[in-house]
Enzyme design. Structure first.
Site, short mmCIF file in Angstrom:
data_model
loop_
_atom_site.label_atom_id
_atom_site.label_comp_id
_atom_site.label_asym_id
_atom_site.label_seq_id
_atom_site.Cartn_x
_atom_site.Cartn_y
_atom_site.Cartn_z
N ASN A 1 -62.67 12.10 24.68
CA ASN A 1 -63.90 12.64 24.10
C ASN A 1 -64.48 11.57 23.17
OD1 ASN A 1 -65.95 14.08 22.91
ND2 ASN A 1 -64.60 15.30 21.59
N TRP A 2 -65.51 10.91 23.65
CA TRP A 2 -66.10 9.83 22.83
C TRP A 2 -66.90 10.38 21.64
CZ3 TRP A 2 -68.89 6.50 27.13
CH2 TRP A 2 -67.92 5.87 27.91
N LYS A 3 -67.21 11.67 21.67
CA LYS A 3 -68.10 12.26 20.66
C LYS A 3 -69.42 11.47 20.67
CE LYS A 3 -64.03 13.33 17.97
NZ LYS A 3 -63.57 14.08 16.85
N GLY B 1 -59.82 12.24 21.00
CA GLY B 1 -61.03 11.71 20.40
C GLY B 1 -60.87 10.24 20.04
N GLY B 2 -60.57 9.97 18.78
CA GLY B 2 -60.52 8.60 18.26
C GLY B 2 -59.75 7.62 19.13
N GLU C 1 -57.50 22.98 19.50
CA GLU C 1 -57.75 21.89 18.56
C GLU C 1 -57.81 22.44 17.13
OE1 GLU C 1 -59.67 18.31 20.62
OE2 GLU C 1 -61.30 19.61 19.97
N HIS D 1 -66.82 22.80 21.06
CA HIS D 1 -66.08 21.87 20.21
C HIS D 1 -66.32 22.26 18.75
CE1 HIS D 1 -64.66 18.28 18.22
NE2 HIS D 1 -64.02 17.98 19.34
N SER E 1 -55.74 14.29 16.71
CA SER E 1 -54.98 13.11 16.31
C SER E 1 -53.88 12.72 17.30
CB SER E 1 -54.40 13.29 14.90
OG SER E 1 -55.45 13.43 13.95
N GLY F 1 -59.18 14.13 13.93
CA GLY F 1 -59.60 12.92 13.24
C GLY F 1 -58.92 12.70 11.90
N GLU G 1 -66.84 20.64 16.19
CA GLU G 1 -67.93 19.92 15.51
C GLU G 1 -69.27 20.59 15.82
OE1 GLU G 1 -66.84 16.08 17.00
OE2 GLU G 1 -65.08 16.10 15.70
C1 PEP Z 1 -61.58 15.80 19.31
O1 PEP Z 1 -62.54 15.65 18.59
O2 PEP Z 1 -61.66 16.48 20.34
C2 PEP Z 1 -60.32 15.16 18.91
C3 PEP Z 1 -59.21 15.61 19.40
O3 PEP Z 1 -60.41 14.12 18.02
P1 PEP Z 1 -59.22 13.19 17.49
O4 PEP Z 1 -58.33 12.85 18.67
O5 PEP Z 1 -59.90 11.99 16.93
O6 PEP Z 1 -58.47 13.97 16.47
#
Ligand code: PEP
Length: 252
Positions: free
Chosen positions: A8-10, A233-234, A166, A94, A212, A172, A96
């Site tokens: 997930n590049w966001k 994500g990250g 999540e 999501h 994470s 993050g 966010e």
């Molecule tokens: C996400 O935003 O879906 C996510 C899992 O982010 P991260 O891996 O950066 O925690």
């Protein structure tokens, strides 16, 4: 059931960088027994698709959709538009978006149903806030979010749906959720699917963990019963790191 890993590049990587990421990722040694998708911003779908060429790995995913087919919905993108790009998965709900755009459980349910009708697999994100976690409300929140999200899905559809658990406090933050806690959360989500749909559907539904995930902890999640993959994500922004995650997720 192959594990599923979704990058997930966001809100990162416009068309130029998206093309570069896909080409670099394609140079990675990619396992056959892991399903892999990349969720890119809408404006980068065309570039990602073009850089994929005839390759089918990774599958293309979108990060959001609107529930109507077409009409006066300025700025929105429909499931049929995503389908034209060959999008196979689409995130919905999501945290966010729930947080910054006030997406409600009902909106999430409408989006998931529109995707399923169009033949795109909805990836429904659920999870509790830090405050809810502290108040031990996780299971209650998950039951509410899961019940609402599947309410408009068609039980008879051949298009599966995916859940991503999540915990918001783990996204993050570098503070990943302990795998046994995630396992319990996945059991709650699966339990709702059994109750509201049936055991077979629940057994065939992939439930991913997100929050994470990195190369040091991916194996722990992948080897935990009831965790069928990860939403990343990250750690997915670097194609080599995401490639490593995919290789590490190979079932033993
Ligand atoms: C996400 O935003 O879906 C996510 C899992 O982010 P991260 O891996 O950066 O925690």
């Amino acid at each position: 059931m192959n594990p599923l890993l979704i990058a997930n590049w966001k809100m990162h990587y416009g068309p130029i960088k998206a093309g570069g990421w896909v080409r670099a990722f394609r140079r990675e040694r990619l396992p056959k027994d892991v399903d892999i998708a990349v969720a890119v911003p809408h404006v980068s779908l065309a570039a990602a698709r073009a850089s994929l060429g005839r390759a089918s790995i990774p599958s293309l995913a979108a990060q959001d959709v609107f529930w109507e087919q077409d009409g006066p919905y300025t700025g929105e993108v429909s499931a049929s538009m995503l389908e034209e790009f060959g999008v196979q998965y689409c995130l919905v709900g999501h945290s966010e978006r729930r947080n910054h755009l006030d997406e409600s459980n009902d909106m999430v349910a409408k989006k998931a149903a529109a995707l399923q009708k169009q033949g795109i697999v909805p990836v429904i994100c659920v999870g509790e806030t830090a405050a809810q976690f502290k108040k031990k409300e996780t299971n209650k929140v998950l039951r509410q979010q899961t019940t609402a999200a599947i309410a408009k899905l068609d039980k008879e559809s051949k298009i599966p749906f995916v859940f991503a658990y999540e915990p918001i406090w783990a996204i993050g933050s570098g503070k990943a959720c302990p795998s046994q806690r995630a396992r319990e959360a996945h059991e709650v989500i699966r339990g709702v699917i059994v109750k509201k749909m049936d055991k077979t559907i629940a057994g065939n539904t992939k439930i991913l963990y997100g929050g994470s995930v990195d190369p040091n902890n991916i194996s722990e999640y992948i080897t935990t019963t009831g965790i069928d993959g990860a939403l990343v994500g990250g750690a997915s922004l670097d194609p080599r790191v995401f490639g490593l995650l995919c290789r590490t997720a190979v079932p033993s």
